[in-house]
Every structure is written in structure tokens, then in C-alpha cells.
Design a protein around this motif. Structure first.
Motif, short mmCIF file in Angstrom:
data_model
loop_
_atom_site.label_atom_id
_atom_site.label_comp_id
_atom_site.label_asym_id
_atom_site.label_seq_id
_atom_site.Cartn_x
_atom_site.Cartn_y
_atom_site.Cartn_z
N ASN A 90 0.83 -1.21 0.00
CA ASN A 90 0.00 0.00 0.00
C ASN A 90 0.87 1.26 0.00
O ASN A 90 0.51 2.25 -0.63
N LEU A 91 1.98 1.21 0.70
CA LEU A 91 2.88 2.37 0.76
C LEU A 91 3.51 2.66 -0.59
O LEU A 91 3.67 3.82 -0.97
N SER A 92 3.88 1.62 -1.32
CA SER A 92 4.52 1.86 -2.62
C SER A 92 3.50 2.26 -3.68
O SER A 92 3.77 3.15 -4.48
N THR A 93 2.33 1.65 -3.67
CA THR A 93 1.34 2.01 -4.69
C THR A 93 0.76 3.41 -4.46
O THR A 93 0.33 4.06 -5.40
N SER A 94 0.80 3.88 -3.22
CA SER A 94 0.32 5.24 -2.93
C SER A 94 1.42 6.29 -3.10
O SER A 94 1.18 7.47 -2.90
N GLY A 95 2.64 5.84 -3.44
CA GLY A 95 3.74 6.77 -3.67
C GLY A 95 4.44 7.25 -2.42
O GLY A 95 5.28 8.15 -2.47
N LYS A 96 4.16 6.63 -1.27
CA LYS A 96 4.80 7.04 -0.01
C LYS A 96 6.17 6.40 0.19
O LYS A 96 6.96 6.86 1.01
N ALA A 97 6.44 5.34 -0.56
CA ALA A 97 7.73 4.64 -0.46
C ALA A 97 8.06 4.02 -1.81
O ALA A 97 7.16 3.59 -2.53
N GLU A 114 20.28 2.45 -11.83
CA GLU A 114 20.31 3.43 -12.92
C GLU A 114 19.27 3.09 -13.99
O GLU A 114 18.56 3.97 -14.50
N ALA A 115 19.18 1.81 -14.33
CA ALA A 115 18.19 1.38 -15.34
C ALA A 115 16.77 1.63 -14.86
O ALA A 115 15.92 2.14 -15.63
N TYR A 116 16.47 1.30 -13.61
CA TYR A 116 15.13 1.55 -13.07
C TYR A 116 14.84 3.04 -12.98
O TYR A 116 13.72 3.48 -13.25
N ASP A 117 15.85 3.83 -12.63
CA ASP A 117 15.64 5.28 -12.54
C ASP A 117 15.29 5.88 -13.89
O ASP A 117 14.48 6.81 -13.97
N LYS A 118 15.87 5.34 -14.96
CA LYS A 118 15.55 5.83 -16.30
C LYS A 118 14.15 5.40 -16.74
O LYS A 118 13.44 6.15 -17.40
N SER A 119 13.77 4.19 -16.40
CA SER A 119 12.48 3.65 -16.83
C SER A 119 11.33 4.02 -15.91
O SER A 119 10.20 4.26 -16.36
N TYR A 120 11.60 4.04 -14.60
CA TYR A 120 10.57 4.29 -13.59
C TYR A 120 11.13 5.24 -12.53
O TYR A 120 11.37 4.82 -11.40
N PRO A 121 11.32 6.49 -12.86
CA PRO A 121 11.96 7.42 -11.91
C PRO A 121 11.24 7.48 -10.56
O PRO A 121 10.03 7.64 -10.50
N GLY A 122 12.03 7.30 -9.50
CA GLY A 122 11.50 7.43 -8.15
C GLY A 122 10.63 6.29 -7.67
O GLY A 122 10.04 6.37 -6.60
N LYS A 123 10.54 5.20 -8.42
CA LYS A 123 9.64 4.09 -8.05
C LYS A 123 10.33 2.92 -7.36
O LYS A 123 9.70 2.18 -6.63
#
Length: 187
Positions: A90-97, A114-123
Motif C-alpha cells: 500500500n505504501l509503494s502504490t500510494s507513492g509514499k515509499a 540506474e536502469a530503473y531510474d531511467k524507466s521508472y523514476p523514483g519508483k
């Protein structure tokens, strides 16, 4: 004191899981250990599981290992692993973590980050599972050391240990139960 052999068994089991490629069971053991440690240290004063988990991570776990995640992200990961064996909570899907993704080998997690940051920044945030296990083991060592000089912590750990399962060898348990029967009850 915390029955150390209980944690030694948890850590040994986590390492065996790692060697056998049982990544998810390894993580379940790690997060269960963190939960138990948080309860042992803060359970008398903090009833909310999330609060004491985060507090334990802030005060003990994240101070001993260079993990790139926050205590709230670890709690979010704990929830996702323990409740659905996945990476979302719930914390990750709500953007809190951010969701944690794990490396289990000798790979460089910064490349994956680095790869995740390019594809899904901040996730997502990268965590090496072995580093997380090392941090938990170091936390236990630090707790035991602090308990030697802190009577309040020592008392809390002793109280917590009294509520944990302990393994008895067959001969030991037979002797214990025979004494209880002979005395017609527990004293």
C-alpha cells in the motif's frame, strides 16, 4: 537476554536459503527477524507494528550498513514480502515509499538502480539481500552489546526472550516435563 541461538538459527536458515537460490524465503526470514527485533526492543512502548519497525530500522539497522533505502521503504518491502510475496505494498502504490528490488548475486546493484531510474523514476530502490542480512546480524550484535551497559534495554530483551519459543533437545524436554509431572504443575 534475547535467546541468541534463535536468531542464529534464523540467520543460518536465511543463508541456507541464499545458497539454495530460495530468494523469497530468505527475505521472509530477514523481515521476520527485523519484526521480532523491533518488537523485542520497542514492543512495550510502541504497539503499532509499522512504527516500531521503522524506529528499529532508524535506530539500529540503517546505522550499521550502507543501505540506500529508508526505514519506511524497508517497512513497505516487509509488508509486500510477508503479505503477498511480491514487490508492491500500500505504501509503494500510494507513492509514499519506493519499492525495493533485490540483488542476490555479485552483480552491481547500482547498474540496476540506474536502469530503473531511467524507466521508472523514483519508483524503485536497489538493495543487495546479503547487505540487508548483514545489517540485521550487526543489529543483534549491537543490541547485545548495548544491553550489557543499559539495564532498561537488558530488562526489555529479557522480557521479550521469555515470550519466544526456545528449542529443547528431546532429552532436555523429557527431563523438564517429568519434573513438571512429578511436581503436579508448573511452578
Amino acid at each position: 537476554m534475547i535467546h541468541l541461538s534463535t536468531f542464529e538459527k534464523m540467520f543460518q536458515a536465511a543463508k541456507l536459503c541464499r545458497l539454495q537460490g530460495l530468494d523469497i524465503p530468505m527475505l521472509v526470514l530477514i523481515y521476520s527477524s527485523i519484526d521480532t527485533l523491533a518488537w523485542a526492543v520497542f514492543g512495550a512502548s510502541t504497539k503499532n507494528v509499522g512504527e516500531r519497525f521503522v524506529k528499529f530500522c532508524d535506530e539500529y539497522l540503517l546505522t550499521v550498513e550502507n543501505l540506500k533505502c529508508t526505514s519506511l521503504e524497508l517497512y513497505s518491502a516487509r509488508c509486500s514480502i510477508v503479505h503477498n510475496l511480491g514487490w508492491e505494498s500500500n505504501l509503494s502504490t500510494s507513492g509514499k515509499a519506493r519499492s525495493i528490488f533485490y540483488s542476490f548475486g555479485t552483480d552491481n546493484p547500482s547498474l540496476a538502480q540506474e536502469a530503473y531510474d531511467k524507466s521508472y523514476p523514483g519508483k524503485f530502490v536497489a538493495v543487495r539481500a546479503d547487505d540487508l542480512l548483514n545489517a540485521v546480524e550487526s543489529s543483534v550484535a549491537r543490541l547485545l552489546s548495548e544491553a550489557q551497559v543499559n539495564p532498561i534495554l537488558r530488562q526489555r530483551l529479557n522480557e521479550a526472550a521469555g515470550k519466544q519459543y526456545m528449542s529443547l533437545e528431546s532429552k532436555s524436554s523429557d527431563e523438564l516435563f517429568a519434573k513438571v509431572i512429578a511436581n503436579k504443575g508448573v511452578t
